[in-house]
Design an enzyme around this catalytic site. Structure first.
Site, short mmCIF file in Angstrom:
data_model
loop_
_atom_site.label_atom_id
_atom_site.label_comp_id
_atom_site.label_asym_id
_atom_site.label_seq_id
_atom_site.Cartn_x
_atom_site.Cartn_y
_atom_site.Cartn_z
N GLY A 71 -25.66 -1.13 39.37
CA GLY A 71 -24.49 -0.31 39.62
C GLY A 71 -24.85 0.75 40.64
N GLY A 129 -26.22 3.61 41.61
CA GLY A 129 -27.09 4.59 40.97
C GLY A 129 -27.24 5.86 41.79
N ARG A 130 -26.89 5.76 43.05
CA ARG A 130 -26.97 6.96 43.90
C ARG A 130 -25.85 6.96 44.92
NH1 ARG A 130 -31.29 5.73 48.58
NH2 ARG A 130 -31.15 3.49 48.48
N ASP A 162 -33.04 9.49 40.62
CA ASP A 162 -32.48 10.84 40.74
C ASP A 162 -31.13 10.85 41.46
OD1 ASP A 162 -33.21 10.24 43.31
OD2 ASP A 162 -34.52 11.98 43.60
N ARG A 176 -20.93 5.98 54.03
CA ARG A 176 -20.91 4.57 54.43
C ARG A 176 -19.48 4.06 54.42
NH1 ARG A 176 -25.09 0.55 51.60
NH2 ARG A 176 -23.90 0.91 49.70
N ARG A 189 -19.82 -7.18 45.85
CA ARG A 189 -21.07 -7.90 46.08
C ARG A 189 -21.09 -9.18 45.25
NH1 ARG A 189 -24.68 -3.15 46.82
NH2 ARG A 189 -23.24 -1.39 46.95
N ASP A 199 -27.29 -8.30 44.72
CA ASP A 199 -26.48 -7.08 44.78
C ASP A 199 -26.38 -6.56 46.20
OD1 ASP A 199 -29.31 -6.74 44.04
OD2 ASP A 199 -28.93 -4.61 44.38
N ASN A 200 -27.16 -7.11 47.11
CA ASN A 200 -27.11 -6.69 48.51
C ASN A 200 -26.46 -7.74 49.39
OD1 ASN A 200 -28.39 -4.30 47.80
ND2 ASN A 200 -30.43 -5.08 48.25
N ASP A 260 -26.68 -2.69 52.95
CA ASP A 260 -27.88 -2.16 52.33
C ASP A 260 -29.11 -2.29 53.23
OD1 ASP A 260 -29.33 -0.90 50.34
OD2 ASP A 260 -28.00 -1.76 48.84
P1 AMP Z 1 -31.27 -0.85 46.59
O1 AMP Z 1 -32.70 -1.23 46.62
O2 AMP Z 1 -30.94 0.32 47.49
O3 AMP Z 1 -30.36 -2.01 46.82
O4 AMP Z 1 -30.97 -0.32 45.13
C1 AMP Z 1 -31.09 -1.12 43.99
C2 AMP Z 1 -30.47 -0.39 42.80
O5 AMP Z 1 -31.19 0.80 42.52
C3 AMP Z 1 -29.03 0.02 43.02
O6 AMP Z 1 -28.34 -0.14 41.82
C4 AMP Z 1 -29.15 1.46 43.40
O7 AMP Z 1 -27.98 2.18 43.10
C5 AMP Z 1 -30.32 1.92 42.56
N1 AMP Z 1 -31.02 3.07 43.16
C6 AMP Z 1 -31.74 3.09 44.30
N2 AMP Z 1 -32.23 4.31 44.55
C7 AMP Z 1 -31.82 5.12 43.54
C8 AMP Z 1 -31.99 6.49 43.23
N3 AMP Z 1 -32.70 7.31 44.01
N4 AMP Z 1 -31.41 6.95 42.11
C9 AMP Z 1 -30.70 6.14 41.30
N5 AMP Z 1 -30.50 4.85 41.54
C10 AMP Z 1 -31.04 4.32 42.65
MG MG Z 2 -28.44 -2.26 47.02
#
Ligand code: AMP
Ligand code: MG
Length: 507
Positions: free
Chosen positions: A97, A99-100, A132, A183, A190, A264-265, A274
């Site tokens: 989901g 997360g940030r 975070d 963005r 996705r 998810d990407n 992403d």
């Molecule tokens: P990503 O590698 O950017 O595709 O992220 C994979 C998952 O990790 C996604 O669900 C992001 O929302 C979550 N995520 C990445 N970085 C953070 C962060 N700093 N805090 C919380 N969730 C994160």
């Molecule tokens: Mg992602």
């Protein structure tokens, strides 16, 4: 609709929101506000994109505009939320989901289009797991630069409207400058959104999501069963397959390595999304991997089409209950749709490679001509972009295999093949007439890419508060087919000492 906090002196920002995602089943999202940040400052604003969205760049750059870009102000009409999704990350299925990230809403443009506006780095959400919810300046500027470069290359991609500093530090390996990127995407649906709905939603919820995707990206595509008796959810699968086949072929043709092709990407819209550990390949090698965490080479350049197909199989699995009530028939339909990927991908790649070589018409031996060239490029560690650039300009001195007997032979075959089909002769009848094949090559071979050492140089200057280096880089990347004098300096590959280049998952 105007920004609710706009003072009479400032022009209206031009926000005009709809929030269709909030009308989807509640399992698919959580309403949430971005976390306030201490001291927002604008780093970069994408003026042409702002204009295309119907937004006033001056208003966005004003004090209140920057508060909005930092998530401290929410424009009237926006209903922020974090999206739920799942994903196969390096092959392993996880519940994920935003997360940030926080989806502000959908901006309705003057052209009548709809774009997601999303903050990235805007604080914790119920999907943050251990994270975070924050993002660093380097990774956000990197996404800004590479996504805009992709746009310049004519490749479907999410875009970047702005990056702002939060005025807060974030903890990574060391302390880093916190930043938020805005963005812009056709949507953030996705493959993983469908996996989430299939795994944790009801059948009706999955169907609602599929209807939503069809409506948003594929004009609804008819009734439940169209005249050919083709199920519209099968059409959805076929359309996503078609767009991803085209997209990944475009990546391969420009030498783009996504780096983290988790499900998810991968978007339903067919946009690249992403930008984490992505990079452009310099030396041609199908095994090219930049990501520090991809030791197995799962997402290597040469693997991307296979991973694309693998991810689409995960989408097909999620859609199975909608494809047919009989499980076996559903499976057969899914397999048929997936089989189309390889063929379509190959067709796009072949057509694109013909254009890169300035070849009109189609001949059976074309593919052998291409593999021979690529084989020599690999053997002689040739720079991918610059080899095609040299062929385009007819300046072969810098090509690493130039002077070898094999290359001379290849050049001979290539020239003969090119001359066999010339379309419409020259496009210009004057003395400066450029043959049609060379025109085609100029349109099909980028003069510049965001080379890793140049991106790094721009990012380190930005960390020191100097954004000029990045702006000049962005200007060179805006039209990579221009072959302008200003681009000359950006065509140089990194020195041997600056390689191999490693990228990190930009969190
Ligand atoms: P990503 O590698 O950017 O595709 O992220 C994979 C998952 O990790 C996604 O669900 C992001 O929302 C979550 N995520 C990445 N970085 C953070 C962060 N700093 N805090 C919380 N969730 C994160
Ligand atoms: Mg992602």
């Amino acid at each position: 609709m105007t920004d609710s906090h706009t003072s009479p002196a400032a022009p209206a920002a031009g926000w005009k929101f709809d929030n269709s995602y909030t009308r989807l089943p509640e399992t698919l999202f959580t309403r949430i506000m971005p976390t306030r940040v201490r001291d927002p400052k604008l780093v970069v604003l994408n003026q042409p994109l702002a204009a295309a969205l119907g937004l006033n760049a001056e208003a966005l750059a004003s004090l209140e505009g920057v508060e909005t870009l930092a998530g401290n102000n929410i424009p009237a009409g926006a209903e922020p939320l974090a999206q739920a999704y799942a994903g196969h990350q390096f092959g392993y299925f996880n519940r994920l989901g935003d997360g940030r990230a926080v989806l502000l809403g959908e901006q309705l443009t003057p052209e009548g289009e709809r774009f997601d506006i999303q903050y990235k780095g805007s604080g914790r959400t119920p999907y943050s797991r251990g994270g975070d919810g924050r993002a660093g300046l380097g990774p956000m500027l990197r996404e800004y630069i590479i996504s805009e470069a992709m746009h310049g290359l004519g490749i479907p991609t999410t875009r970047s409207l702005a990056v702002v500093l939060t005025g807060e530090e974030i903890v990574r390996e060391s302390l880093e400058t916190g930043a938020i990127m805005t963005r812009v995407a056709a949507s953030h649906l996705r493959v993983g959104t469908f996996q989430f709905a299939a795994q944790w939603g009801t059948g009706d919820e999955l169907r609602e999501l599929a209807d939503y995707a069809l409506e948003r990206h594929y004009d609804g595509i008819g009734d439940a069963n169209d005249k050919d008796g083709e199920n519209k959810y099968l059409r959805l699968l076929n359309e996503v397959v078609a767009r991803q086949a085209r997209l990944i072929a475009q990546w391969q043709l420009v030498g783009f390595v996504h780096g983290v092709m988790n499900t998810d990407n991968m978007t339903i819209s067919g946009e690249t999304i992403d930008y984490g550990p992505c990079a452009f390949m310099d030396t041609f090698d199908p095994a090219t991997v930049f990501s520090s965490i991809d030791a197995q080479g799962r997402y290597a350049y040469g693997n991307q089409p296979y991973i694309g197909a693998w991810n689409l199989a995960r989408l097909a699995e999620a859609l199975l209950p909608l494809l047919h009530e009989d499980e076996e028939q559903a499976l057969a339909l899914a397999q048929q749709a997936l089989a189309g990927f390889t063929e379509q991908y190959h067709g796009h790649w072949l057509a694109g490679m013909r254009a890169k070589l300035g070849l009109f018409g189609e001949e059976a031996e074309d593919e052998a001509l291409m593999s021979e060239l690529l084989g020599q490029m690999k053997e002689h560690a040739a720079d991918y972009t610059n080899t095609f650039r040299a062929l385009t300009l007819g300046q072969l001195e810098g090509v690493s295999m130039n002077g070898t007997a094999e290359f001379a032979e290849w050049l001979g075959k290539w020239r003969v093949r090119q001359a066999r089909h010339q379309e419409g002769g020259s496009e210009d009848s004057g003395q400066d007439a450029v043959p049609a094949s060379q025109q085609l090559m100029r349109r099909s071979n980028q003069n510049v890419i965001p080379r890793n050492h140049r991106v790094e140089e721009a990012l380190s200057a930005a960390q020191q508060g100097d954004f000029g280096v990045m702006e000049r880089l962005l200007a060179a990347l805006a039209d990579p087919y221009a072959y302008s004098a200003e681009q000359e300096a950006y065509t140089q590959p990194a020195k041997a000492g600056e390689r191999p280049y490693r990228t990190f998952c930009g969190t």
